[in-house]
Motif scaffolding. Structure first.
Motif, PDB file in Angstrom:
ATOM      1  N   GLY A  95     -16.989  10.111 -14.281  1.00 57.44           N
ATOM      2  CA  GLY A  95     -16.268   9.147 -14.950  1.00 57.44           C
ATOM      3  C   GLY A  95     -17.105   8.489 -15.980  1.00 57.44           C
ATOM      4  N   GLU A  96     -16.592   7.146 -16.549  1.00 63.15           N
ATOM      5  CA  GLU A  96     -17.323   6.601 -17.579  1.00 63.15           C
ATOM      6  C   GLU A  96     -18.030   5.368 -17.147  1.00 63.15           C
ATOM      7  N   TYR A  97     -19.236   5.338 -16.788  1.00 60.85           N
ATOM      8  CA  TYR A  97     -20.229   4.297 -16.325  1.00 60.85           C
ATOM      9  C   TYR A  97     -20.537   3.331 -17.440  1.00 60.85           C
ATOM     10  N   MET A  98     -20.537   1.864 -16.715  1.00 62.01           N
ATOM     11  CA  MET A  98     -20.641   0.659 -17.758  1.00 62.01           C
ATOM     12  C   MET A  98     -21.794   0.056 -17.463  1.00 62.01           C
ATOM     13  N   GLY A 120     -12.247   4.146 -14.176  1.00 64.58           N
ATOM     14  CA  GLY A 120     -11.535   4.165 -12.690  1.00 64.58           C
ATOM     15  C   GLY A 120     -11.238   2.705 -11.898  1.00 64.58           C
ATOM     16  N   ASP A 121     -11.614   1.738 -12.706  1.00 59.10           N
ATOM     17  CA  ASP A 121     -11.312   0.192 -12.310  1.00 59.10           C
ATOM     18  C   ASP A 121     -12.122   0.105 -11.150  1.00 59.10           C
ATOM     19  N   SER A 139     -16.943   2.978  -3.122  1.00 57.84           N
ATOM     20  CA  SER A 139     -16.260   1.895  -4.275  1.00 57.84           C
ATOM     21  C   SER A 139     -15.520   0.991  -3.614  1.00 57.84           C
ATOM     22  N   PHE A 140     -15.496  -0.063  -4.622  1.00 58.04           N
ATOM     23  CA  PHE A 140     -14.214  -1.118  -4.347  1.00 58.04           C
ATOM     24  C   PHE A 140     -13.602  -1.410  -5.465  1.00 58.04           C
ATOM     25  N   PRO A 141     -12.356  -1.689  -5.513  1.00 61.94           N
ATOM     26  CA  PRO A 141     -11.478  -1.786  -6.704  1.00 61.94           C
ATOM     27  C   PRO A 141     -11.765  -3.319  -7.422  1.00 61.94           C
ATOM     28  N   THR A 142     -11.434  -3.167  -8.692  1.00 62.40           N
ATOM     29  CA  THR A 142     -11.667  -4.293  -9.559  1.00 62.40           C
ATOM     30  C   THR A 142     -10.344  -4.541 -10.288  1.00 62.40           C
ATOM     31  N   SER A 143     -10.491  -5.528 -11.293  1.00 61.27           N
ATOM     32  CA  SER A 143      -9.481  -5.693 -12.268  1.00 61.27           C
ATOM     33  C   SER A 143      -9.638  -4.699 -13.363  1.00 61.27           C
ATOM     34  N   ASN A 144      -8.731  -4.637 -14.556  1.00 61.68           N
ATOM     35  CA  ASN A 144      -9.004  -3.541 -15.367  1.00 61.68           C
ATOM     36  C   ASN A 144     -10.228  -3.818 -16.419  1.00 61.68           C
ATOM     37  N   GLY A 145     -10.918  -2.565 -16.591  1.00 63.38           N
ATOM     38  CA  GLY A 145     -11.983  -2.615 -17.446  1.00 63.38           C
ATOM     39  C   GLY A 145     -13.196  -3.224 -17.012  1.00 63.38           C
ATOM     40  N   PRO A 146     -13.669  -2.987 -16.088  1.00 64.79           N
ATOM     41  CA  PRO A 146     -14.984  -3.626 -15.380  1.00 64.79           C
ATOM     42  C   PRO A 146     -16.070  -3.073 -16.057  1.00 64.79           C
TER      43      PRO A 146
END
Length: 377
Positions: A95-98, A120-121, A139-146
């Protein structure tokens, strides 16, 4: 070999050569106000470094360094002297980590690691086993684009809570810790258009942590004031010239109130705003020039004079600059280039910590490569 030793003294001085200051020579172990003594230690030549954090993952009382790259997560274990002799590449989903945040999530005495995955939000938790290994992530879900994150006690219990900037939705998600390394569902607070970096501090004078978020295309700083139970008031916006990429909270004018220093990536400027202690910010009329496209900033006292300095990373010009604090409260001096980071191209992550435990702040910069500026008083 990820276990190789990087403990070599590269001997590069940040200002172009060793010197003496205030009657004390660099390397004599005496911390003298106004003295600037550092050497550069290149750590990695890997590309696409996104974010940095420090913690003690193995409880050896030495700070370790966690790194997110575009496609993986790394941990460099510190030797206590500014070197990092052991590196681990953590397993995880592609994935793309930030963003990255650290803290003792499961309250076992070892710091743990959380990273955000913008594709993956979700935010993914890596629990430390205390032996320089980590359990498989969950993992835990978030809104779009964390993207950027902060981990702190936002409520009135012992559990660490998580604030996550979600750029695509223009919100900050707050996930309250509920024990057993778990978090409640995200509560979203609107911030403004395209929020980026986040800073935590007690801005409005009460005992609760507040959130300060830079809205890039919204051209504002959003302040969300906290409460005893981890909820936040609606954002109060302070207009900012240009596109604020990052903002830090620090008491620059020594009045006991937190101020904000903000970098605008399109104007190549640092703007200083003085806090009023009630949650408001007023312009200090300081509008300092940087190199091209500043993306981040961090504060520390690098010359041990008691005045906070601001380090700024400039992505387009491939430079790291220092704006030193002065004897005039709240005033930052003109930017000077730190030659220690000449090998870091396209810098986009910066961090301040005392990595060799000598009482002087050190500096880490990552981008296309990773280098630490280690103090040597």
């Amino acid at each position: 070999d990820w276990g190789e030793d990087w403990g070599e003294d590269w001997g590069e001085d940040w200002g172009g050569g060793g010197h003496e200051s205030g009657g004390s020579a660099c390397g004599d172990g005496i911390i003298t106000p106004g003295e600037i003594c550092f050497f550069a230690l290149p750590l990695l030549n890997l590309a696409n470094i996104r974010a940095l954090a420090v913690a003690d993952f193995d409880s050896d009382n030495n700070l370790d360094l966690a790194v997110t790259r575009k496609d993986d997560v790394l941990v460099l274990f510190g030797g206590g002297d500014g070197t990092f002799p052991v590196l681990r590449d953590l397993p995880g989903q592609a994935g793309e980590y930030m963003g990255i945040a650290t803290g003792d999530i499961d309250l076992d005495g070892d710091d743990d690691l959380i990273v955000s995955r913008i594709d993956g939000d979700v935010v993914s938790v890596y629990l430390s086993n205390g032996d320089r290994s980590f359990a498989n992530s969950f993992s835990f879900p978030t809104s779009n684009g964390p993207t950027a994150m902060a981990l702190a006690r936002l409520g009135n219990d012992d559990a660490l809570d998580l604030a996550v900037v979600c750029e695509a939705d223009g919100v900050v998600d707050v996930l309250m810790g509920i024990g057993n390394a778990s978090f409640a569902g995200a509560v979203s607070y609107p911030t403004g258009a395209h929020p980026g970096a986040i800073a935590l501090g007690r801005v409005n004078g009460d005992a609760h942590l507040d959130l300060l978020v830079a809205n890039r295309t919204g051209q504002s700083l959003a302040l969300l004031t906290g409460s005893a139970i981890g909820t936040f008031a609606s954002a109060t916006l302070t207009p900012i010239d240009g596109k604020p990429q990052a903002s830090v909270l620090v008491d620059l004018n020594l009045d006991g109130r937190l101020d904000a220093a903000t970098v605008s990536s399109d104007l190549d400027r640092v703007k200083v705003l003085f806090g009023d202690g009630l949650g408001g910010f007023a312009s200090s009329n300081q509008n300092l020039v940087t190199d091209a496209r500043p993306l981040g900033a961090a504060v520390g006292d690098f010359d041990s004079d008691g005045f906070m300095d601001l380090a700024v990373i400039n992505n387009e010009d491939h430079t790291t600059q220092l704006l030193r604090g002065s004897e005039v409260p709240g005033e930052l001096l003109s930017a000077q280039i730190l030659t220690a980071f000449a090998d870091v191209e396209f810098p986009r992550a910066v961090l301040v910590a005392d990595l060799n435990d000598d009482g002087v702040d050190d500096l880490v910069v990552g981008g296309q490569g990773l280098t630490v500026m280690v103090s040597d008083p």
